[in-house]
Motif scaffolding. Structure first.
Motif, PDB file in Angstrom:
ATOM      1  N   SER A 797      -1.555  45.029  27.759  1.00 18.71           N
ATOM      2  CA  SER A 797      -2.381  46.382  27.121  1.00 18.71           C
ATOM      3  C   SER A 797      -0.765  47.314  26.237  1.00 18.71           C
ATOM      4  CB  SER A 797      -2.749  47.086  28.360  1.00 18.71           C
ATOM      5  OG  SER A 797      -2.177  47.899  28.607  1.00 18.71           O
ATOM      6  N   LYS A 818      -6.771  45.373  22.352  1.00 16.98           N
ATOM      7  CA  LYS A 818      -8.275  45.174  21.732  1.00 16.98           C
ATOM      8  C   LYS A 818      -9.000  46.657  22.497  1.00 16.98           C
ATOM      9  CE  LYS A 818     -11.136  43.521  19.089  1.00 16.98           C
ATOM     10  NZ  LYS A 818      -9.901  42.361  18.895  1.00 16.98           N
ATOM     11  N   ALA A 819      -8.272  46.696  24.018  1.00 15.92           N
ATOM     12  CA  ALA A 819      -9.121  47.970  25.066  1.00 15.92           C
ATOM     13  C   ALA A 819      -8.243  48.782  24.558  1.00 15.92           C
ATOM     14  CB  ALA A 819      -8.882  46.717  26.758  1.00 15.92           C
ATOM     15  N   GLU A 820      -7.856  49.160  23.927  1.00 15.05           N
ATOM     16  CA  GLU A 820      -7.251  50.286  23.994  1.00 15.05           C
ATOM     17  C   GLU A 820      -7.182  51.017  22.428  1.00 15.05           C
ATOM     18  OE1 GLU A 820      -5.718  49.194  27.392  1.00 15.05           O
ATOM     19  OE2 GLU A 820      -5.171  47.898  25.406  1.00 15.05           O
TER      20      GLU A 820
END
Ligand code: SER
Length: 872
Positions: A797, A818-820
């Protein structure tokens, strides 16, 4: 029992019936000749059946028959008989048509000619006599009496007409005589009056047959000289006759045209075949195709220009019908189906014809669009009903719009052209061209005419004693040329060859003790030879005697190139075909340049074949023979001559065995082996349908071989090998280079991934996100991206910025896992950095790119990333 013969009606049947009828009257059937009159510069195109018999009428050529009949292909466009403007708008005008004819060369005369014509029309074709009208020349009582007393024509249907209608001439000069014409009455439903009445121009009474009583040869001064024997030349348009026999009024309604008209209408998605533009196209495909069959290609002058005008007129009419895609060339196949049997030469050349026409369509496509816009705009701005000469000229000069095309468009809009204005714009351009040409290089532009007849001795010698007949300095005749002055010398006799026939003028020396005149060029004006150069060491005066010495080595080199040009010409015709015709030639000591008609680039194998063919001939080492003979005899010997070229009555025929026989006044080698090795140095296109070959010979080829060999030797040395092993050495080096590149790439990838692992350790954790901003040396954008992907994977991340610098240019990439991306946007991140280094950028939330140009600010900018992420 009576046998009933059917009356011929189709075009095909009529062609045959005519020839059969006259064959039964002891006429020799002669095939149609080419549309290009053989060696007749007075005529643009074959415009009548009699053209191939011109010299027979004049008594200059003997044939082993005195009666002949033919079906001759004719073109009437340009020149004396020009119907181009009328085509499409009348029922009976064509640029191309077929002429049926019977001819008597001093055999029968008026009585039989009239009787044959009448018998063929009224008995073979069974035309009713009351439908036929005749005209005779004003004073021709003899013909009138034959018609009325012997044939029984009603005097009410016979008219006497003047010179305009009843005296026929082939051109401004040549055979001519009074004629009698036969007309067919198409009936009262068609408007028009009988010949000789004010309404005669209507379409009701159509002339179908012209019987010319050839009695004179008109010379250049216009004088009519009686022919050796009175003769007969008749001509009947096959298409007009077919219209009569098929009971239709317009030639375009006959069988021969139907498939063409249909094909054009289909292409244009029209139901109506009657549109004038469809007729124009149907007519023009016939003339265009047959002109190409006979060796003409579209060009900017002479016959080629007339062909270009015809094609462009057809294309413009196609444009009007919405046929904007290449369409014209596709009609060749339709024409071939219709006429290929009667004219095998068309069938044979159909692919070539289609290619030439397609090429011209491609060239004209842009011109047409552009030119039409200019013309529409000019028409929109008109205050009078006339298109200004300056617009007509601009269209012609800049956009290649033939003037008759502009005239055609004007006519459709009921406008006229300002022709005097056009002519004066043309004249102004000619003057500009004249002013631009150098006096020194071009005597003809000086306007000075010379009476001197210089005797040329240079075929046999390179040096002799000569006398100055005239001197010129700065375009003025002078008595003396002073030391150091440039000028021109006209001699009484000279061994210097003057530029002509493509061969450059000789150079050399004229001298008198210590006084020398260096001849830099030799030109001709009329029969005078002019030597251009500079005097040194003293003065020279009119009447002085000088010793003349031509530069022999340059002369020999030129002669080699000239002789090779003849061999090349013959080889081109042998290998590429008889359509090859000389379009231009330049022969100097360095090289030869030969332009010729051919429709596409020559394949390398063919080029090699041509080169080999010429060299094979050279090795035969045949003696070059020159013979002086009459033009007549030269033509009989089959010597190649240039169409349209004016030749004297006595010509020089140059033969290199049977391979090459040409009319030529130039300088040649003694034996063709003297040419040495012939080598083609280039092949290129100079205009649509015209190719150019440049070649070298003799010492030039030797120099080329040496130079090439030196290059090879140098390369071999550089590559540490021998010339023989050069190819394999280069192969080997190329392979080595390829394998080195592969290794380099692998190493680079490895390096990147190592760098990735190292860099991952530099990441700082901010709010659970690994933040990394780094400067990567010597990378490109792809490397940066690859590295970015590797780091994203490795860090899990992360928010990353990578930068590289080349000169002043910074490349930045930013990536966010992506998640961030909900919290941190790669675009915003890269922009934040870019702004600090003089740039900006953007992209997707997970990946963005930017540039910058202030490398000195980069470190600080990268350092600020951690704080920026903290603030998000
Ligand atoms: N030469 C005449 C013509 O062309 C007759 O053939 O009309």
């Amino acid at each position: 029992m009576t046998s009933q013969t059917t009356v011929p009606t189709t075009t095909q049947q009529l062609r045959q019936a005519f020839l059969d009828y006259f064959a039964s009257k002891q006429h020799q059937i002669v095939s149609s000749s080419s549309l290009i009159p053989a060696n007749d510069p007075t005529l643009l195109f074959t415009n009548a059946g009699m053209v191939q018999f011109k010299e027979t009428f004049l008594g200059q050529e003997k044939r082993n028959y005195q009666r002949a009949t033919s079906c001759q292909r004719c073109v009437r466009a340009g020149g004396k008989h020009n119907d181009l403007e009328n085509v499409g708008y009348t029922a009976r005008h064509h640029t191309f048509f077929e002429m049926l004819g019977n001819f008597s060369f001093g055999d029968y005369f008026k009585r039989e000619a009239i009787a044959f014509a009448w018998e063929f029309l009224t008995e073979t074709l069974k035309l009713p006599t009351d439908k036929l009208w005749v005209t005779v020349f004003r004073d021709d009582d003899e013909a009138a009496a034959i018609w009325i007393d012997e044939i029984g024509v009603d005097p009410a249907r016979l008219t006497r007409c003047g010179e305009k209608d009843n005296f026929w001439s082939m051109g401004d000069t040549g055979p001519c005589g009074p004629c009698t014409e036969i007309f067919y009455d198409h009936g009262p439903e068609v408007a028009g009056g009988p010949p000789g009445t004010p309404e005669e121009d209507g379409d009701r009474y159509i002339e179908i047959w012209n019987l010319v009583f050839m009695q004179y040869d008109r010379d250049n001064s216009g004088t009519l000289n009686p022919l050796p024997k009175p003769s007969v030349d008749t001509g009947m348009g096959l298409e007009r006759l077919a219209a009569v026999m098929q009971g239709v009024h317009s030639n375009y309604e006959i069988d021969l045209f139907q498939n063409l008209l249909k094909a054009i209408a289909n292409m244009a998605e029209m139901d109506d075949h009657n549109h004038a533009s469809i007729k124009v196209i149907a007519d023009h495909i016939r003339s265009s195709a047959f002109l190409v069959v006979d060796g003409i290609v579209p060009a900017n002058e002479g016959r080629g220009y007339v062909l270009r005008r015809i094609i462009r007129r057809a294309l413009r009419h196609g444009h009007k019908l919405g046929l904007n895609d290449r369409f014209f060339y596709r009609l060749v196949a339709v024409l071939d189906a219709e006429m290929g049997e009667a004219y095998p030469e068309l069938h044979k050349a159909k692919d070539l014809v289609a290619r030439v026409l397609k090429q011209e369509e491609e060239r004209f496509a842009e011109t047409l669009d552009h030119g039409m816009k200019i013309l529409e705009q000019a028409i929109g701005e008109l205050s009078a009903q006339e298109i200004p000469g300056s617009v007509v000229f601009k269209l012609y000069d800049t956009y290649g719009f033939p003037v008759d095309l502009t005239a055609d468009i004007a006519r459709e809009r009921s406008l006229s052209l300002d022709m005097p204005g056009f002519e004066s714009a043309m004249e102004a351009q000619r003057q500009r061209a004249r002013a631009a040409s150098q006096f020194e290089g071009n005597w003809d532009q000086t306007g000075i005419t010379l009476e001197q007849k210089t005797e040329f001795t240079g075929y046999d010698t390179l040096s002799e004693t000569v006398t100055i007949a005239a001197l010129f300095h700065e375009q003025q005749a002078v008595d003396c040329l002073h030391n150091g002055q440039q000028g021109q010398i006209v001699l009484d006799s000279t061994p210097f060859y003057a530029e002509s026939g493509g061969q450059v003028g000789d150079t050399g020396l004229l001298s008198q003790g210590d006084t020398q005149f260096k001849v830099l060029d030799t030109q001709k004006s009329g029969d005078a030879f002019i030597h251009l150069g500079q005097v040194q060491g003293g003065d020279i005066k009119v009447g002085d005697s000088l010793s003349a010495q031509v530069d022999g080595s340059k002369r020999d080199a030129t002669a080699r190139n000239h002789s090779a040009t003849h061999l090349l010409h013959a080889a081109l015709r042998e290998i590429l075909g008889d359509h090859v015709q000389q379009k231009g030639s330049l022969v100097d000591p360095q090289r030869l340049r030969f332009d010729f008609s051919h429709f596409e680039a020559i394949h390398p194998e063919q080029l090699q074949q041509i080169e080999q063919r010429v060299n094979q001939e050279i090795l035969k080492n045949i003696e070059v023979k020159t013979q002086l003979m009459s033009l007549e005899a030269a033509k009989d010997s089959g010597a190649m001559a240039l169409f349209g070229e004016k030749y004297a009555d006595d010509v020089r025929v140059l033969s290199m065995g049977a391979f090459s026989v040409e009319l030529c006044g130039g300088i040649h080698v003694n034996r063709i082996g003297d040419i040495g090795l012939f080598k083609i140095s280039s092949e290129s296109g100079v205009a649509a349908g015209v190719r150019r070959i440049e070649a070298i010979t003799g010492l030039g080829t030797q120099a080329w071989v040496e130079q090439t060999q030196n290059q090879v030797n140098t390369l071999a040395q550089l590559l540490k090998t021998t010339p023989d092993a050069l190819e394999s050495r280069v192969q080997q080096l190329l392979e080595q280079l390829k394998s080195n590149e592969k290794t380099l790439k692998q190493l680079q990838d490895q390096l990147n991934s190592n760098q990735g692992s190292d860099l991952a350790g530099d990441a700082v954790e901010v709010n659970g996100i690994k933040v990394l901003a780094a400067h990567i040396k010597n990378a490109d954008v792809k490397t940066l991206r690859d590295l970015l992907d590797q780091l994203k994977n490795k860090l899990g991340s992360a928010a990353i910025v990578l930068a590289t610098v080349k000169g002043d240019k910074i490349t930045l990439v930013a990536g966010v896992t992506k998640a961030e991306t909900g919290k941190i946007k790669a675009g915003a991140l890269v922009n934040f950095v870019a702004q600090q280094v003089g740039g900006k950028g953007g992209g997707r939330p997970d990946m963005a790119q930017a540039g910058g140009n202030q490398p000195q600010a980069l470190d600080g900018a990268l350092k600020s990333v951690v704080a920026w992420v903290q603030d998000q």
